[in-house]
Design a protein around this motif. Structure first.
Motif, mmCIF file in Angstrom:
data_model
loop_
_atom_site.group_PDB
_atom_site.id
_atom_site.type_symbol
_atom_site.label_atom_id
_atom_site.label_comp_id
_atom_site.label_asym_id
_atom_site.label_seq_id
_atom_site.Cartn_x
_atom_site.Cartn_y
_atom_site.Cartn_z
ATOM 1 N N GLY A 178 7.221 -38.853 -0.019
ATOM 2 C CA GLY A 178 7.696 -39.539 -0.766
ATOM 3 C C GLY A 178 8.231 -39.457 -2.278
ATOM 4 O O GLY A 178 8.118 -39.998 -3.402
ATOM 5 N N CYS A 179 8.828 -38.207 -2.415
ATOM 6 C CA CYS A 179 9.874 -37.933 -3.797
ATOM 7 C C CYS A 179 11.173 -36.822 -3.675
ATOM 8 O O CYS A 179 11.412 -36.051 -2.539
ATOM 9 C CB CYS A 179 8.831 -37.364 -4.856
ATOM 10 S SG CYS A 179 8.453 -35.940 -4.076
ATOM 11 N N ILE A 180 11.900 -36.803 -4.192
ATOM 12 C CA ILE A 180 13.142 -36.311 -3.960
ATOM 13 C C ILE A 180 13.330 -35.140 -4.985
ATOM 14 O O ILE A 180 12.661 -35.761 -6.630
ATOM 15 C CB ILE A 180 14.011 -37.127 -4.503
ATOM 16 C CG1 ILE A 180 13.706 -38.869 -3.819
ATOM 17 C CG2 ILE A 180 15.859 -35.965 -4.994
ATOM 18 C CD1 ILE A 180 15.548 -39.699 -4.214
ATOM 19 N N GLN B 188 24.323 -42.581 -3.643
ATOM 20 C CA GLN B 188 23.941 -43.819 -3.656
ATOM 21 C C GLN B 188 23.159 -44.162 -1.802
ATOM 22 O O GLN B 188 22.729 -44.822 -1.701
ATOM 23 C CB GLN B 188 25.068 -45.311 -3.908
ATOM 24 C CG GLN B 188 24.625 -45.008 -6.047
ATOM 25 C CD GLN B 188 25.658 -46.076 -5.917
ATOM 26 O OE1 GLN B 188 27.225 -45.622 -5.855
ATOM 27 N NE2 GLN B 188 25.664 -46.982 -7.394
ATOM 28 N N THR B 189 24.552 -43.399 -1.519
ATOM 29 C CA THR B 189 24.041 -43.875 0.294
ATOM 30 C C THR B 189 23.205 -42.785 0.398
ATOM 31 O O THR B 189 21.811 -43.832 1.053
ATOM 32 C CB THR B 189 25.325 -43.021 0.797
ATOM 33 O OG1 THR B 189 26.863 -43.198 0.594
ATOM 34 C CG2 THR B 189 25.442 -43.009 2.148
ATOM 35 N N LEU C 177 20.947 -42.737 -1.408
ATOM 36 C CA LEU C 177 18.793 -43.083 -2.134
ATOM 37 C C LEU C 177 19.175 -44.356 -1.266
ATOM 38 O O LEU C 177 17.741 -45.113 -1.033
ATOM 39 C CB LEU C 177 19.872 -43.913 -3.648
ATOM 40 C CG LEU C 177 19.446 -42.802 -4.762
ATOM 41 C CD1 LEU C 177 19.938 -43.322 -6.198
ATOM 42 C CD2 LEU C 177 17.633 -42.645 -4.660
ATOM 43 N N GLY C 178 19.898 -45.301 -0.787
ATOM 44 C CA GLY C 178 20.038 -46.402 0.307
ATOM 45 C C GLY C 178 19.384 -46.542 1.450
ATOM 46 O O GLY C 178 18.814 -46.855 1.880
ATOM 47 N N TYR D 155 17.299 -43.314 2.952
ATOM 48 C CA TYR D 155 15.964 -42.459 2.659
ATOM 49 C C TYR D 155 14.473 -44.045 3.301
ATOM 50 O O TYR D 155 14.688 -45.035 2.444
ATOM 51 C CB TYR D 155 15.455 -41.044 2.493
ATOM 52 C CG TYR D 155 15.667 -41.560 1.005
ATOM 53 C CD1 TYR D 155 15.782 -42.005 -0.487
ATOM 54 C CD2 TYR D 155 13.694 -41.022 0.313
ATOM 55 C CE1 TYR D 155 15.824 -42.136 -1.277
ATOM 56 C CE2 TYR D 155 13.436 -41.494 -0.318
ATOM 57 C CZ TYR D 155 13.633 -41.508 -0.863
ATOM 58 O OH TYR D 155 13.121 -41.993 -2.386
ATOM 59 N N ASP D 156 13.858 -43.260 4.065
ATOM 60 C CA ASP D 156 12.508 -43.496 4.054
ATOM 61 C C ASP D 156 11.517 -43.501 3.033
ATOM 62 O O ASP D 156 11.737 -41.969 2.618
ATOM 63 C CB ASP D 156 11.879 -43.413 5.009
ATOM 64 C CG ASP D 156 10.696 -44.364 5.447
ATOM 65 O OD1 ASP D 156 9.718 -44.562 4.404
ATOM 66 O OD2 ASP D 156 9.732 -43.712 6.323
ATOM 67 N N GLN D 157 11.143 -44.156 2.073
ATOM 68 C CA GLN D 157 11.213 -43.625 1.132
ATOM 69 C C GLN D 157 9.217 -43.351 1.036
ATOM 70 O O GLN D 157 8.930 -42.587 -0.027
ATOM 71 C CB GLN D 157 10.332 -45.078 -0.275
ATOM 72 C CG GLN D 157 11.876 -45.654 -0.656
ATOM 73 C CD GLN D 157 12.027 -46.275 -1.641
ATOM 74 O OE1 GLN D 157 10.904 -46.770 -3.030
ATOM 75 N NE2 GLN D 157 12.846 -47.135 -2.228
ATOM 76 N N ILE E 80 18.355 -39.130 -9.814
ATOM 77 C CA ILE E 80 17.627 -39.031 -8.771
ATOM 78 C C ILE E 80 17.005 -38.768 -8.652
ATOM 79 O O ILE E 80 16.235 -38.795 -8.190
ATOM 80 C CB ILE E 80 19.041 -39.535 -7.387
ATOM 81 C CG1 ILE E 80 19.675 -38.204 -7.040
ATOM 82 C CG2 ILE E 80 20.387 -40.412 -7.602
ATOM 83 C CD1 ILE E 80 19.993 -37.947 -5.233
ATOM 84 N N LEU E 81 16.471 -37.051 -9.388
ATOM 85 C CA LEU E 81 15.340 -36.486 -8.750
ATOM 86 C C LEU E 81 14.377 -37.517 -9.758
ATOM 87 O O LEU E 81 13.812 -37.591 -10.247
ATOM 88 C CB LEU E 81 15.418 -35.355 -9.683
ATOM 89 C CG LEU E 81 16.952 -34.338 -8.756
ATOM 90 C CD1 LEU E 81 17.457 -33.497 -9.838
ATOM 91 C CD2 LEU E 81 16.849 -34.608 -7.460
#
Lengths: 124, 233
Positions: B31-33, B169-170, B172-173, B175-177, B194-195
């Protein structure tokens, strides 16, 4: 458009500032429902966990609240919003005064400049 | 099951006398980027290939969701290689069918939705496309899988800054968190916001592993400026 961020301080702190601004200016009026974290994160082009952290801080101070099932809302406590406005206005004016001092302006000069410029920009 | 999607223990990979990955111990949660950052030849691609079993460790261990890289982990991992491997003569729609046959977790609807958002035509053949457009297609394919771990090796190098924002943005919108995304890149300032975590690799070693906001709080600098300092030539 992604939101703009400065490079010298944490992103979550800047998210807090931006959401406070929106509450203060009425873009998010008292009692409005906020978009879901994911949508907000996408709009700002930030990490959802970072957005979540900013929203949690705003909840801690009472500016936002979560309703168990229906989402996250802006407070309806207008006193709290008034306090926020006062704090923001103080912060901005202190910053401004500090910059003017650095430029070597005294109290009277600053006041005169403010009224002159406000007078000049009246028609805009 | 392990809470970590990726774990490395004393992981080393040598090519002849060169240590591409040098005794790396690392745990990346679900659950992280994560940004995998480092100059050229710091070991970014090698690490990603080790996660995929495209390379095997010289010594040490690596686990994906508690499993050694292999057939089972390939179901969990969606990988964007640094270069394209798709057939030029294929149409986008054909490739989408191909992926959806190949991967059980491939979501066609998502793929078509992203194509539409980025204004790409499913009837076009890859060979008629620019480098940047091909990159977009590949990224769409990789992000259309409902994977646990996404490994993106230099995903946005060839696209213009405006499209970069849109692509991020795509991502981010879509992916499953609860999934983790690891992005290796040189374009730090573009993706910094976004990281959540960043890893600095230097000569095969992890020299820093922190959250973006920790770095900004402690150093008063963006990750981009810190990177320029740490890796000053």
């Amino acid at each position: 458009m992604p939101w703009e961020f400065r490079s010298d301080c944490p992103i979550y702190a800047q998210l807090i500032e931006k959401i406070e601004q929106k509450i203060c200016s009425g873009v998010y009026p008292p009692g409005t429902k906020l978009p879901p974290v994911r949508d907000l994160a996408q709009e700002a082009a930030v990490n959802p966990n970072t957005m979540q952290r900013a929203l949690a801080r705003l909840e801690d101070v009472g500016l936002l609240y979560t309703h168990r099932t229906s989402g996250r809302f802006v407070t309806e406590d207008t006193d709290l919003i008034r306090q926020l406005k006062n704090r923001l206005v103080q912060e901005h004016i202190r910053d401004f005064l500090e910059k003017m001092r650095q430029l070597g302006f005294g109290r009277e000069e600053i006041l005169a400049a403010i009224s002159r410029i406000m007078e000049e920009s009246k028609d805009e | 099951m392990s809470n970590y999607i990726l774990e490395c223990k004393d992981l080393t990979k040598t090519f002849g006398r060169v240590k591409a990955i040098d005794n790396v111990t690392l745990s990346i949660p679900q659950g992280c980027i994560v940004g995998l950052l480092g100059p050229n030849a710091s070991g970014k691609t090698t690490l990603i290939k080790l996660c995929n079993e495209l390379l095997t460790p010289t010594s040490g261990e690596i686990y994906i969701a508690g499993l050694k890289p292999g057939v089972e982990t390939k179901k969990l991992v969606s990988y964007l290689p640094e270069r394209t491997y798709l057939n030029d003569w294929m149409k986008v729609a054909d490739i989408i069918n191909f992926f959806s046959d190949f991967y059980a977790d491939f979501n066609k609807e998502k793929a078509y939705d992203m194509l539409k958002r980025l204004n790409l035509n499913p009837g076009d053949r890859l060979k008629t496309m620019s480098k940047g457009t091909k990159e977009k297609i590949q990224l769409i394919l990789v992000m259309s899988r409902e994977a646990r771990l996404y490994l993106l090796d230099e995903p946005i190098g060839g696209v213009d800054p405006a499209a970069r924002d849109y692509i991020l943005q795509t991502i981010l919108g879509n992916y499953d968190q609860s999934a983790t995304i690891i992005i290796s890149t040189h374009l730090i300032s573009d993706i910094e916001t976004i990281l959540e975590h960043v890893i600095f690799l230097k000569e095969g070693r992890v020299v820093l592993y922190k959250t973006v906001d920790e770095i900004r709080e402690e150093s008063g600098k963006s990750v981009d400026s810190l990177f320029r300092e740490v890796f000053k030539c």
